[in-house]
Design a protein around this motif. Structure first.
Motif, PDB file in Angstrom:
ATOM      1  N   ASN A  30      -2.433  18.299   7.997  1.00 26.80           N
ATOM      2  CA  ASN A  30      -3.711  18.365   8.998  1.00 26.80           C
ATOM      3  C   ASN A  30      -4.888  17.716   8.473  1.00 26.80           C
ATOM      4  O   ASN A  30      -6.077  17.955   8.790  1.00 26.80           O
ATOM      5  CB  ASN A  30      -4.181  19.904   9.191  1.00 26.80           C
ATOM      6  CG  ASN A  30      -3.104  20.902   9.858  1.00 26.80           C
ATOM      7  OD1 ASN A  30      -2.362  20.561  10.461  1.00 26.80           O
ATOM      8  ND2 ASN A  30      -2.926  21.957   9.043  1.00 26.80           N
ATOM      9  N   GLN A  31      -4.675  16.598   7.910  1.00 28.51           N
ATOM     10  CA  GLN A  31      -5.637  15.647   7.463  1.00 28.51           C
ATOM     11  C   GLN A  31      -5.207  14.439   7.898  1.00 28.51           C
ATOM     12  O   GLN A  31      -3.979  13.929   8.185  1.00 28.51           O
ATOM     13  CB  GLN A  31      -5.878  15.799   6.008  1.00 28.51           C
ATOM     14  CG  GLN A  31      -6.297  17.178   5.276  1.00 28.51           C
ATOM     15  CD  GLN A  31      -6.857  16.763   3.943  1.00 28.51           C
ATOM     16  OE1 GLN A  31      -6.997  15.916   3.533  1.00 28.51           O
ATOM     17  NE2 GLN A  31      -6.670  18.101   3.349  1.00 28.51           N
ATOM     18  N   GLY A  32      -6.215  13.331   7.849  1.00 24.25           N
ATOM     19  CA  GLY A  32      -5.806  11.916   7.923  1.00 24.25           C
ATOM     20  C   GLY A  32      -5.222  11.155   6.923  1.00 24.25           C
ATOM     21  O   GLY A  32      -5.258  11.751   5.865  1.00 24.25           O
ATOM     22  N   LEU A  33      -4.758   9.962   7.126  1.00 24.80           N
ATOM     23  CA  LEU A  33      -4.326   9.152   6.118  1.00 24.80           C
ATOM     24  C   LEU A  33      -5.116   8.592   5.256  1.00 24.80           C
ATOM     25  O   LEU A  33      -6.286   8.377   5.325  1.00 24.80           O
ATOM     26  CB  LEU A  33      -3.530   8.041   6.741  1.00 24.80           C
ATOM     27  CG  LEU A  33      -2.190   8.109   7.390  1.00 24.80           C
ATOM     28  CD1 LEU A  33      -2.114   7.349   8.508  1.00 24.80           C
ATOM     29  CD2 LEU A  33      -1.053   8.238   6.413  1.00 24.80           C
TER      30      LEU A  33
ATOM     31  N   LEU B  87      -0.526  -4.296   9.246  1.00 28.02           N
ATOM     32  CA  LEU B  87       0.213  -3.202   8.446  1.00 28.02           C
ATOM     33  C   LEU B  87       1.516  -2.942   9.251  1.00 28.02           C
ATOM     34  O   LEU B  87       1.499  -2.324  10.191  1.00 28.02           O
ATOM     35  CB  LEU B  87      -0.706  -2.168   8.181  1.00 28.02           C
ATOM     36  CG  LEU B  87      -1.803  -2.461   7.214  1.00 28.02           C
ATOM     37  CD1 LEU B  87      -2.514  -1.065   6.999  1.00 28.02           C
ATOM     38  CD2 LEU B  87      -1.184  -2.593   5.700  1.00 28.02           C
TER      39      LEU B  87
ATOM     40  N   LEU C 244      -5.662   6.394   1.665  1.00 27.64           N
ATOM     41  CA  LEU C 244      -5.215   5.269   0.684  1.00 27.64           C
ATOM     42  C   LEU C 244      -5.034   6.029  -0.951  1.00 27.64           C
ATOM     43  O   LEU C 244      -5.980   6.533  -1.379  1.00 27.64           O
ATOM     44  CB  LEU C 244      -6.107   4.131   0.540  1.00 27.64           C
ATOM     45  CG  LEU C 244      -5.788   3.004  -0.423  1.00 27.64           C
ATOM     46  CD1 LEU C 244      -4.267   2.273   0.303  1.00 27.64           C
ATOM     47  CD2 LEU C 244      -6.709   2.058  -0.599  1.00 27.64           C
TER      48      LEU C 244
ATOM     49  N   GLN D 297      -0.711  11.517   3.544  1.00 27.98           N
ATOM     50  CA  GLN D 297      -1.237  12.262   4.460  1.00 27.98           C
ATOM     51  C   GLN D 297      -0.839  13.632   4.228  1.00 27.98           C
ATOM     52  O   GLN D 297       0.119  14.343   4.268  1.00 27.98           O
ATOM     53  CB  GLN D 297      -0.339  12.039   5.905  1.00 27.98           C
ATOM     54  CG  GLN D 297      -1.233  12.502   6.976  1.00 27.98           C
ATOM     55  CD  GLN D 297      -0.524  11.949   8.482  1.00 27.98           C
ATOM     56  OE1 GLN D 297       0.694  11.690   8.371  1.00 27.98           O
ATOM     57  NE2 GLN D 297      -1.239  12.015   9.404  1.00 27.98           N
TER      58      GLN D 297
ATOM     59  N   PHE E 284       0.933  -1.008   0.072  1.00 36.77           N
ATOM     60  CA  PHE E 284       0.142  -0.172  -0.173  1.00 36.77           C
ATOM     61  C   PHE E 284       0.768   1.349   0.096  1.00 36.77           C
ATOM     62  O   PHE E 284       1.912   1.302   0.489  1.00 36.77           O
ATOM     63  CB  PHE E 284      -0.695   0.298   1.367  1.00 36.77           C
ATOM     64  CG  PHE E 284      -1.573  -1.117   1.348  1.00 36.77           C
ATOM     65  CD1 PHE E 284      -1.032  -2.314   2.228  1.00 36.77           C
ATOM     66  CD2 PHE E 284      -2.819  -1.181   0.954  1.00 36.77           C
ATOM     67  CE1 PHE E 284      -1.822  -3.314   2.452  1.00 36.77           C
ATOM     68  CE2 PHE E 284      -3.727  -2.481   1.264  1.00 36.77           C
ATOM     69  CZ  PHE E 284      -3.126  -3.488   1.951  1.00 36.77           C
TER      70      PHE E 284
ATOM     71  N   TRP F 222       4.400  -0.382   8.552  1.00 36.60           N
ATOM     72  CA  TRP F 222       4.576   1.028   8.162  1.00 36.60           C
ATOM     73  C   TRP F 222       5.993   1.394   7.750  1.00 36.60           C
ATOM     74  O   TRP F 222       6.755   1.251   8.782  1.00 36.60           O
ATOM     75  CB  TRP F 222       3.667   1.903   8.924  1.00 36.60           C
ATOM     76  CG  TRP F 222       2.543   1.618   8.859  1.00 36.60           C
ATOM     77  CD1 TRP F 222       1.554   0.938   9.718  1.00 36.60           C
ATOM     78  CD2 TRP F 222       1.200   2.433   8.196  1.00 36.60           C
ATOM     79  NE1 TRP F 222       0.254   0.766   9.394  1.00 36.60           N
ATOM     80  CE2 TRP F 222       0.138   2.085   8.506  1.00 36.60           C
ATOM     81  CE3 TRP F 222       1.465   3.529   6.981  1.00 36.60           C
ATOM     82  CZ2 TRP F 222      -1.187   2.365   8.031  1.00 36.60           C
ATOM     83  CZ3 TRP F 222      -0.054   3.617   6.481  1.00 36.60           C
ATOM     84  CH2 TRP F 222      -1.072   3.122   6.992  1.00 36.60           C
ATOM     85  N   GLY F 223       6.422   2.182   6.727  1.00 38.99           N
ATOM     86  CA  GLY F 223       7.583   2.843   6.703  1.00 38.99           C
ATOM     87  C   GLY F 223       7.624   4.092   7.473  1.00 38.99           C
ATOM     88  O   GLY F 223       6.582   4.560   7.949  1.00 38.99           O
ATOM     89  N   LEU F 224       8.587   4.801   7.524  1.00 35.57           N
ATOM     90  CA  LEU F 224       8.664   6.028   8.280  1.00 35.57           C
ATOM     91  C   LEU F 224       8.217   7.322   7.552  1.00 35.57           C
ATOM     92  O   LEU F 224       7.969   8.254   8.209  1.00 35.57           O
ATOM     93  CB  LEU F 224      10.183   6.381   8.646  1.00 35.57           C
ATOM     94  CG  LEU F 224      10.976   5.147   9.567  1.00 35.57           C
ATOM     95  CD1 LEU F 224      12.211   5.608   9.902  1.00 35.57           C
ATOM     96  CD2 LEU F 224      10.114   5.122  10.749  1.00 35.57           C
TER      97      LEU F 224
ATOM     98  N   TYR G 246      -0.068   5.212   1.194  1.00 32.85           N
ATOM     99  CA  TYR G 246      -0.946   6.213   1.859  1.00 32.85           C
ATOM    100  C   TYR G 246      -0.453   7.636   1.824  1.00 32.85           C
ATOM    101  O   TYR G 246       1.045   7.699   2.007  1.00 32.85           O
ATOM    102  CB  TYR G 246      -1.292   5.751   3.365  1.00 32.85           C
ATOM    103  CG  TYR G 246      -2.568   4.747   3.495  1.00 32.85           C
ATOM    104  CD1 TYR G 246      -1.925   3.305   3.276  1.00 32.85           C
ATOM    105  CD2 TYR G 246      -3.711   5.185   3.843  1.00 32.85           C
ATOM    106  CE1 TYR G 246      -2.963   2.310   3.563  1.00 32.85           C
ATOM    107  CE2 TYR G 246      -4.604   4.065   4.081  1.00 32.85           C
ATOM    108  CZ  TYR G 246      -4.270   2.753   3.925  1.00 32.85           C
ATOM    109  OH  TYR G 246      -5.280   1.628   4.119  1.00 32.85           O
TER     110      TYR G 246
ATOM    111  N   PHE H 224       3.236   7.490   2.979  1.00 32.67           N
ATOM    112  CA  PHE H 224       3.706   6.340   3.574  1.00 32.67           C
ATOM    113  C   PHE H 224       3.426   5.025   2.733  1.00 32.67           C
ATOM    114  O   PHE H 224       2.507   4.650   2.248  1.00 32.67           O
ATOM    115  CB  PHE H 224       2.885   6.149   5.182  1.00 32.67           C
ATOM    116  CG  PHE H 224       3.097   6.956   6.044  1.00 32.67           C
ATOM    117  CD1 PHE H 224       2.522   8.362   6.292  1.00 32.67           C
ATOM    118  CD2 PHE H 224       4.204   7.149   6.882  1.00 32.67           C
ATOM    119  CE1 PHE H 224       2.814   9.433   6.863  1.00 32.67           C
ATOM    120  CE2 PHE H 224       4.454   8.034   7.716  1.00 32.67           C
ATOM    121  CZ  PHE H 224       3.840   9.197   7.783  1.00 32.67           C
TER     122      PHE H 224
END
Lengths: 119, 116
Positions: B41-44, B104, B46, B38, B34, B106-108, B36, B90
């Motif tokens: 000031n918003q959510g993650l 899941l 897809l 961001q 995946f 996640w990368g940094l 994603y 991400f």
């Protein structure tokens, strides 16, 4: 609701205090996830609910952290005796089916997060 | 244990230039992949996903990624970026293990800054 809602968006507290963070998932989503994101890091898994039960809580860092989802919709993440190291953005996500389900779409829907600052 | 490496923490690029954000993962079993995004000031959200089938996947906003199993990579590309693409990106990997369990990883993250 239209999306995943998290409250409060910002919370500042003092070391040692108790905090609750709330997540309202997308209506009908059975799976709910809590993640923690520190500055410069990717999301870190905390706990996952399938319905009312915690299917996997292996990511909770210690017993000060606890989460509930009593009616299978809204979830609350509870942190006791907060420490400065708990400061982070706490993310909630939901999905229609669990990741373990063969019908999982592959998408998690995230809220905007609750930023916790422990002074 | 599986891990995800995003090779660039920051990528500055000029508007209308092409961009590639690199992601490598370590896993010896089949994975879901995946990207994603961001926005500030918003959510993650897809961007795109690979579950099976064609290794070239197309996502929203003109992004695409190619799954390369031999190189264990899933690099994200866009031929011409816009100012509005400025965001944190991400890469995440889900590995099937212990029966039906998935998590899941996640990368940094890679911070993409598009300059005029």
């Amino acid at each position: 609701g239209a999306g995943v809602s998290q409250t409060p968006s910002n919370k500042v507290t003092e070391k040692g205090k108790y905090v609750e963070l709330r997540c309202d998932p997308i209506s009908g989503h059975t799976a709910l996830y809590w993640y923690r994101q520190s500055l410069g890091q990717g999301p870190e898994f905390l706990i996952y609910f399938q319905g009312t039960g915690a299917a996997d809580d292996s990511g909770l860092p210690n017993d000060r952290f606890f989460a509930v989802r009593p009616e299978g919709s809204v979830s609350t993440l509870k942190i006791q005796r907060t420490e400065r190291g708990d400061s982070a953005v706490y993310l909630c996500a939901s999905s229609l089916n669990a990741m373990t389900s063969g019908s999982w779409s592959g998408e998690l829907f995230f809220g905007e997060g609750s930023r916790l600052t422990v002074l | 244990a599986q891990s995800v490496t995003q090779l660039d923490s920051q990528v500055p690029v000029f508007e209308e230039a092409p961009v590639e954000l690199r992601c490598n993962y370590s896993s010896s079993v089949s994975v879901y992949l995946f990207w994603y995004v961001q926005y500030p000031n918003q959510g993650l959200q897809l961007l795109l996903k690979y579950l099976s089938g064609s290794t070239l996947v197309k996502g929203i906003n003109g992004f695409e990624a190619e799954f390369n199993k031999s190189q264990t990579s899933f690099h994200l590309r866009k031929p011409s970026v816009h100012i509005s693409d400025t965001a944190e990106y991400f890469c995440a990997v889900s590995e099937l293990w212990a029966g039906n369990n998935r998590k899941l990883i996640w990368g940094l993250g890679t911070s993409l800054a598009v300059n005029p």
